[in-house]
Design a protein around this motif. Structure first.
Motif, PDB file in Angstrom:
ATOM      1  N   LEU A  60     -59.534 -55.265 -33.837  1.00 39.57           N
ATOM      2  CA  LEU A  60     -58.319 -55.297 -34.340  1.00 39.57           C
ATOM      3  C   LEU A  60     -58.232 -55.496 -35.877  1.00 39.57           C
ATOM      4  CD1 LEU A  60     -55.987 -57.049 -31.230  1.00 39.57           C
ATOM      5  CD2 LEU A  60     -55.751 -54.694 -32.273  1.00 39.57           C
ATOM      6  N   ARG A  86     -64.190 -51.708 -27.633  1.00 44.34           N
ATOM      7  CA  ARG A  86     -62.826 -52.235 -27.486  1.00 44.34           C
ATOM      8  C   ARG A  86     -62.488 -51.989 -25.722  1.00 44.34           C
ATOM      9  NH1 ARG A  86     -58.464 -48.303 -28.362  1.00 44.34           N
ATOM     10  NH2 ARG A  86     -59.205 -46.238 -28.864  1.00 44.34           N
ATOM     11  N   GLN A  87     -63.270 -51.109 -25.096  1.00 40.79           N
ATOM     12  CA  GLN A  87     -63.518 -50.976 -23.762  1.00 40.79           C
ATOM     13  C   GLN A  87     -63.798 -52.153 -23.308  1.00 40.79           C
ATOM     14  OE1 GLN A  87     -64.700 -47.131 -22.527  1.00 40.79           O
ATOM     15  NE2 GLN A  87     -63.383 -45.966 -24.114  1.00 40.79           N
ATOM     16  N   PHE A  93     -53.264 -61.795 -25.310  1.00 38.73           N
ATOM     17  CA  PHE A  93     -52.588 -62.123 -26.474  1.00 38.73           C
ATOM     18  C   PHE A  93     -51.649 -63.460 -26.147  1.00 38.73           C
ATOM     19  CE2 PHE A  93     -53.647 -57.807 -26.724  1.00 38.73           C
ATOM     20  CZ  PHE A  93     -54.001 -57.709 -27.748  1.00 38.73           C
ATOM     21  N   ASN A  97     -47.652 -59.007 -24.469  1.00 39.80           N
ATOM     22  CA  ASN A  97     -47.731 -57.585 -24.758  1.00 39.80           C
ATOM     23  C   ASN A  97     -47.822 -56.874 -23.754  1.00 39.80           C
ATOM     24  OD1 ASN A  97     -47.544 -58.479 -27.511  1.00 39.80           O
ATOM     25  ND2 ASN A  97     -49.696 -58.131 -27.974  1.00 39.80           N
ATOM     26  N   PHE A  99     -46.464 -53.638 -21.260  1.00 41.19           N
ATOM     27  CA  PHE A  99     -45.993 -52.574 -21.412  1.00 41.19           C
ATOM     28  C   PHE A  99     -44.650 -52.774 -20.732  1.00 41.19           C
ATOM     29  CE2 PHE A  99     -50.412 -51.038 -21.482  1.00 41.19           C
ATOM     30  CZ  PHE A  99     -50.292 -51.173 -22.928  1.00 41.19           C
ATOM     31  N   HIS A 101     -41.839 -50.931 -19.873  1.00 43.81           N
ATOM     32  CA  HIS A 101     -41.169 -49.891 -19.296  1.00 43.81           C
ATOM     33  C   HIS A 101     -42.111 -49.350 -18.107  1.00 43.81           C
ATOM     34  CE1 HIS A 101     -44.343 -48.244 -21.519  1.00 43.81           C
ATOM     35  NE2 HIS A 101     -44.290 -47.002 -21.366  1.00 43.81           N
ATOM     36  N   VAL A 115     -58.628 -44.229 -18.979  1.00 46.60           N
ATOM     37  CA  VAL A 115     -59.939 -44.517 -19.819  1.00 46.60           C
ATOM     38  C   VAL A 115     -61.242 -44.822 -19.075  1.00 46.60           C
ATOM     39  CG1 VAL A 115     -61.345 -46.186 -21.340  1.00 46.60           C
ATOM     40  CG2 VAL A 115     -58.810 -45.986 -21.552  1.00 46.60           C
TER      41      VAL A 115
ATOM     42  N   GLY B 170     -47.475 -55.446 -31.161  1.00 44.73           N
ATOM     43  CA  GLY B 170     -48.210 -56.033 -30.045  1.00 44.73           C
ATOM     44  C   GLY B 170     -48.362 -54.734 -29.022  1.00 44.73           C
ATOM     45  N   GLN B 171     -47.676 -53.816 -28.900  1.00 45.44           N
ATOM     46  CA  GLN B 171     -47.613 -52.853 -27.985  1.00 45.44           C
ATOM     47  C   GLN B 171     -49.009 -51.994 -28.419  1.00 45.44           C
ATOM     48  OE1 GLN B 171     -45.573 -51.912 -24.807  1.00 45.44           O
ATOM     49  NE2 GLN B 171     -45.289 -54.146 -25.441  1.00 45.44           N
ATOM     50  N   GLU B 173     -51.415 -52.955 -30.134  1.00 47.33           N
ATOM     51  CA  GLU B 173     -52.667 -53.851 -30.059  1.00 47.33           C
ATOM     52  C   GLU B 173     -53.213 -53.893 -28.688  1.00 47.33           C
ATOM     53  OE1 GLU B 173     -51.855 -57.357 -31.920  1.00 47.33           O
ATOM     54  OE2 GLU B 173     -51.863 -56.451 -33.830  1.00 47.33           O
ATOM     55  N   ALA B 174     -52.227 -54.049 -27.700  1.00 46.27           N
ATOM     56  CA  ALA B 174     -52.624 -54.288 -26.143  1.00 46.27           C
ATOM     57  C   ALA B 174     -53.042 -52.728 -25.900  1.00 46.27           C
ATOM     58  CB  ALA B 174     -51.303 -54.367 -25.369  1.00 46.27           C
ATOM     59  N   ALA B 175     -52.667 -51.722 -26.225  1.00 47.06           N
ATOM     60  CA  ALA B 175     -53.076 -50.439 -25.877  1.00 47.06           C
ATOM     61  C   ALA B 175     -54.443 -50.268 -26.409  1.00 47.06           C
ATOM     62  CB  ALA B 175     -52.102 -49.344 -26.520  1.00 47.06           C
ATOM     63  N   TYR B 176     -54.677 -50.629 -27.795  1.00 48.13           N
ATOM     64  CA  TYR B 176     -56.058 -50.500 -28.414  1.00 48.13           C
ATOM     65  C   TYR B 176     -56.989 -51.485 -27.630  1.00 48.13           C
ATOM     66  CZ  TYR B 176     -59.605 -51.273 -32.037  1.00 48.13           C
ATOM     67  OH  TYR B 176     -60.810 -51.393 -32.597  1.00 48.13           O
ATOM     68  N   SER B 177     -56.590 -52.706 -27.116  1.00 49.93           N
ATOM     69  CA  SER B 177     -57.551 -53.531 -26.642  1.00 49.93           C
ATOM     70  C   SER B 177     -57.943 -53.196 -24.980  1.00 49.93           C
ATOM     71  CB  SER B 177     -57.343 -54.798 -26.759  1.00 49.93           C
ATOM     72  OG  SER B 177     -56.185 -55.107 -25.787  1.00 49.93           O
ATOM     73  N   LEU B 178     -57.029 -52.205 -24.711  1.00 53.11           N
ATOM     74  CA  LEU B 178     -57.577 -51.764 -23.386  1.00 53.11           C
ATOM     75  C   LEU B 178     -58.169 -50.518 -23.557  1.00 53.11           C
ATOM     76  CD1 LEU B 178     -54.059 -52.032 -21.435  1.00 53.11           C
ATOM     77  CD2 LEU B 178     -56.208 -53.338 -20.972  1.00 53.11           C
ATOM     78  N   GLY B 179     -58.626 -49.937 -24.654  1.00 54.64           N
ATOM     79  CA  GLY B 179     -59.481 -48.818 -24.912  1.00 54.64           C
ATOM     80  C   GLY B 179     -58.682 -47.501 -24.821  1.00 54.64           C
ATOM     81  N   LEU B 180     -57.423 -47.593 -24.859  1.00 54.90           N
ATOM     82  CA  LEU B 180     -56.436 -46.223 -24.890  1.00 54.90           C
ATOM     83  C   LEU B 180     -56.671 -45.471 -26.064  1.00 54.90           C
ATOM     84  CD1 LEU B 180     -53.225 -47.365 -23.175  1.00 54.90           C
ATOM     85  CD2 LEU B 180     -54.973 -45.950 -22.068  1.00 54.90           C
ATOM     86  N   SER B 181     -56.862 -43.999 -25.894  1.00 54.88           N
ATOM     87  CA  SER B 181     -56.825 -43.237 -27.121  1.00 54.88           C
ATOM     88  C   SER B 181     -55.386 -43.246 -27.832  1.00 54.88           C
ATOM     89  CB  SER B 181     -57.317 -41.794 -26.607  1.00 54.88           C
ATOM     90  OG  SER B 181     -56.177 -41.277 -25.945  1.00 54.88           O
ATOM     91  N   ASP B 184     -53.198 -41.017 -25.764  1.00 59.04           N
ATOM     92  CA  ASP B 184     -52.727 -41.999 -24.612  1.00 59.04           C
ATOM     93  C   ASP B 184     -51.793 -43.008 -24.963  1.00 59.04           C
ATOM     94  OD1 ASP B 184     -54.177 -40.110 -22.789  1.00 59.04           O
ATOM     95  OD2 ASP B 184     -55.837 -41.668 -22.649  1.00 59.04           O
ATOM     96  N   ARG B 187     -48.627 -41.305 -25.604  1.00 59.74           N
ATOM     97  CA  ARG B 187     -47.889 -40.726 -24.278  1.00 59.74           C
ATOM     98  C   ARG B 187     -47.278 -41.866 -23.491  1.00 59.74           C
ATOM     99  NH1 ARG B 187     -51.805 -37.055 -21.006  1.00 59.74           N
ATOM    100  NH2 ARG B 187     -52.596 -39.110 -20.916  1.00 59.74           N
ATOM    101  N   ASP B 188     -48.274 -42.482 -23.232  1.00 61.52           N
ATOM    102  CA  ASP B 188     -47.777 -43.539 -22.054  1.00 61.52           C
ATOM    103  C   ASP B 188     -47.139 -44.745 -22.608  1.00 61.52           C
ATOM    104  OD1 ASP B 188     -48.966 -41.878 -20.178  1.00 61.52           O
ATOM    105  OD2 ASP B 188     -51.144 -42.707 -20.787  1.00 61.52           O
ATOM    106  N   VAL B 189     -47.612 -45.331 -23.709  1.00 57.80           N
ATOM    107  CA  VAL B 189     -46.818 -46.620 -24.321  1.00 57.80           C
ATOM    108  C   VAL B 189     -45.746 -46.397 -25.245  1.00 57.80           C
ATOM    109  CG1 VAL B 189     -47.452 -48.758 -25.031  1.00 57.80           C
ATOM    110  CG2 VAL B 189     -49.118 -47.627 -23.715  1.00 57.80           C
TER     111      VAL B 189
END
Lengths: 250, 271
Positions: A60, A86-87, A93, A97, A99, A101, A115, B170-171, B173-181, B184, B187-189
């Motif tokens: 990060l 990162r995967q 956090f 954080n 989502f 929605h 993923v 934070g949105q 960062e959360a997506a990043y740390s889950l490995g989302l491209s 994605d 599109r999803d977040v």
């Protein structure tokens, strides 16, 4: 243990430095090695660089210099390496954080489907199992805003676990919670440690550190002040700085 | 001093009830009609409303046939529909380019935004139709739609960008740390949340897109405004035709706004 090879460490941090625009040196030459199944707790006053260090560990933040190797994979400019890391490094956090929605279940399913390429059914099965484990399976279909802070943080932990990470990073996971909710989150983390998860935890929860940590690191001004077992650090601190810090948080 | 509690409480109840709105509305209507009546009397205008309906619909051999104005309206729908899709694509692309790491991309997006937003739409329509259209071999419809889409796209892109940057980091960062491209993550977040936030201003842009279609009559496309111009020139029913035309625009745009508000409520995140 001294003859252990590099492959026994899941996380190797060597001489990491990170400064921010404006010249603030957040991390100044931090080195540590984390064993598989180890729980490492990092403590320190605010601004000591512990969060920044944690954020460097999954990419990060980009360190200015130093090496980070996660399970044999160096965190460098190679995009494939960064993606792999990162995967495989989960992060929880301070501010959850989630989502907002997406429902709780969708939050946990998302990365599994996108993923890990699991089908929705496989993902849902795993998500429900994890929700059971963090004790809120009945909340699968509600939205994050309908949950308490403690419940949200437990969902966030389940979401990170869904990726089957090799290491879990916790960035002050209970600091944003009301006191009566702190324990439900710490309980989940205790169970996780008992099940053998490798964890690096930034926290001020001394009780948790004493009970669960294999090693406690005290950080100040971007550097390690003292490191040792919880007993060593809490009962017999060697450094004056450590004593002062412990007095403040007790 | 005399106090009449019953009257006072009646007044208070009236003040708070829906009847107050209805009363106000009725007063407004009376006022508007009086204004129109007085001014038309002063103008000495000879109203012939009875001649208007045939330009909306006629009945031929027992079948309802749309008149010129309704034909124009249908054409306006076509222009607005194609332009809406195109302007959303252009707007999203420009917003993402502007937010990208690429220097070239942000520069391109900036130039597009500044040029389009600081020149009049009329000039853009003429330029596209008379200069760029012939070069690219674009027809009248295509160049008008392209001009409209480029124009509205620039405003939509700024609205979209505002929606995207308003989300907490934070949105990401959360997506990043889950490995989302990145794809994605958008599109999803990011986009599902951003679009919810910007629905009200986006609706405003769609409404102004529909209204701006009236400018394509400048290049002789047979939209509602063009038809109104032709019919009023043919019949000298200037007031009647233009009032009717305004009412038609109003009749499609008010439901559109209401529909947008309904969508907004439907997709609201429960809390």
């Amino acid at each position: 243990m001294s003859e252990a090879g590099a492959e026994d460490y899941i996380l190797i941090i060597d001489g990491v430095t990170k400064s921010f625009p404006g010249g603030v040196e957040a991390v100044r030459g931090f080195s540590a090695r984390v064993w598989r199944r180890e729980v490492m707790v990092i403590m320190g006053p605010s601004g000591s660089g512990k969060s920044t260090l944690l954020r460097c560990l999954n990419g990060l933040e980009r360190p200015d210099s130093g090496t980070i190797i996660v399970d044999g994979v160096p965190l460098d400019e190679d995009k494939a390496h960064r993606n792999q890391i990162r995967q495989e490094v989960g992060m929880v956090f301070q501010s959850f954080n989630l989502f907002p929605h997406l429902t709780v279940l969708e939050n946990i399913n998302l990365a599994q489907v996108r993923v890990r390429k699991r089908t929705r059914e496989e993902a849902t099965a795993r998500s429900m199992e994890l929700l059971q484990r963090v004790g809120i399976a009945e909340k699968a279909d509600v939205y994050p805003a309908q949950l308490s802070g403690g419940q949200q943080q437990r969902v966030a932990i389940a979401r990170a676990l869904a990726m089957a990470p090799k290491v879990m990073l916790f960035d002050e996971p209970t600091s944003a919670l009301d006191p009566e909710m702190i324990n439900e989150v710490l309980d989940v983390m205790r169970n996780l440690a008992r099940d053998g998860m490798t964890m690096v935890v930034v926290t001020h929860e001394m009780g948790f550190a004493r009970e669960v940590a294999d090693r406690v690191i005290l950080m100040d001004e971007g550097q390690i002040v003292e490191t040792g077992t919880p007993a060593e650090i809490f009962e017999h601190p060697q450094q004056e700085r450590t004593k002062r810090f412990l007095n403040q948080i007790l | 001093m005399i106090t009449i509690p019953a009257v006072r409480s009646f007044g208070r109840r009236l003040f708070r009830s829906p009847w107050r709105d209805i009363l106000e509305y009725a007063l407004l209507l009376v006022f508007v009609f009086a204004l129109v009546a007085i001014s038309s009397q002063r103008l000495g205008y000879y109203w012939q409303w009875y001649r208007v309906p045939r330009y909306l619909f006629t009945v031929q051999q027992g079948q309802l046939v749309p008149g010129e104005l309704i034909q124009g309206l249908l054409y306006t729908f076509r222009i607005a529909g194609v332009s809406l899709v195109l302007s959303l694509i252009i707007g999203l692309s420009a917003a993402l380019l502007r937010l990208s790491q690429s220097l070239m991309g942000t520069a391109l997006a900036r130039i597009y935004l500044e040029v389009i937003r600081n020149t009049p739409l009329v000039v853009q329509i003429y330029l596209l139709y008379f200069v760029i259209g012939p070069i690219l071999g674009l027809g009248r419809f295509a160049s008008a739609v392209l001009a409209l889409s480029l124009f509205e796209g620039s405003y939509m892109s700024e609205i979209l960008r505002a929606g995207i940057v308003s989300l907490h980091h934070g949105q990401w960062e959360a997506a990043y740390s889950l490995g989302l491209s990145t794809f994605d993550t958008y599109r999803d977040v990011i986009l599902p949340q951003a679009v919810r936030r910007i629905l009200p201003p986006l609706t405003g842009e769609v409404v102004s897109l529909v209204k701006n279609t009236s400018l394509v009559s400048l290049v002789a496309l047979n939209d509602l405004s063009m038809q109104a111009r032709v019919v009023s020139a043919d019949t000298f029913l200037t007031f009647e035709i233009w009032f009717t035309t305004a009412l038609i625009y109003l009749a499609i745009l008010v439901p559109l706004s209401l529909f947008a508000r309904w969508v907004e409520r439907r997709v609201a995140i429960p809390s």
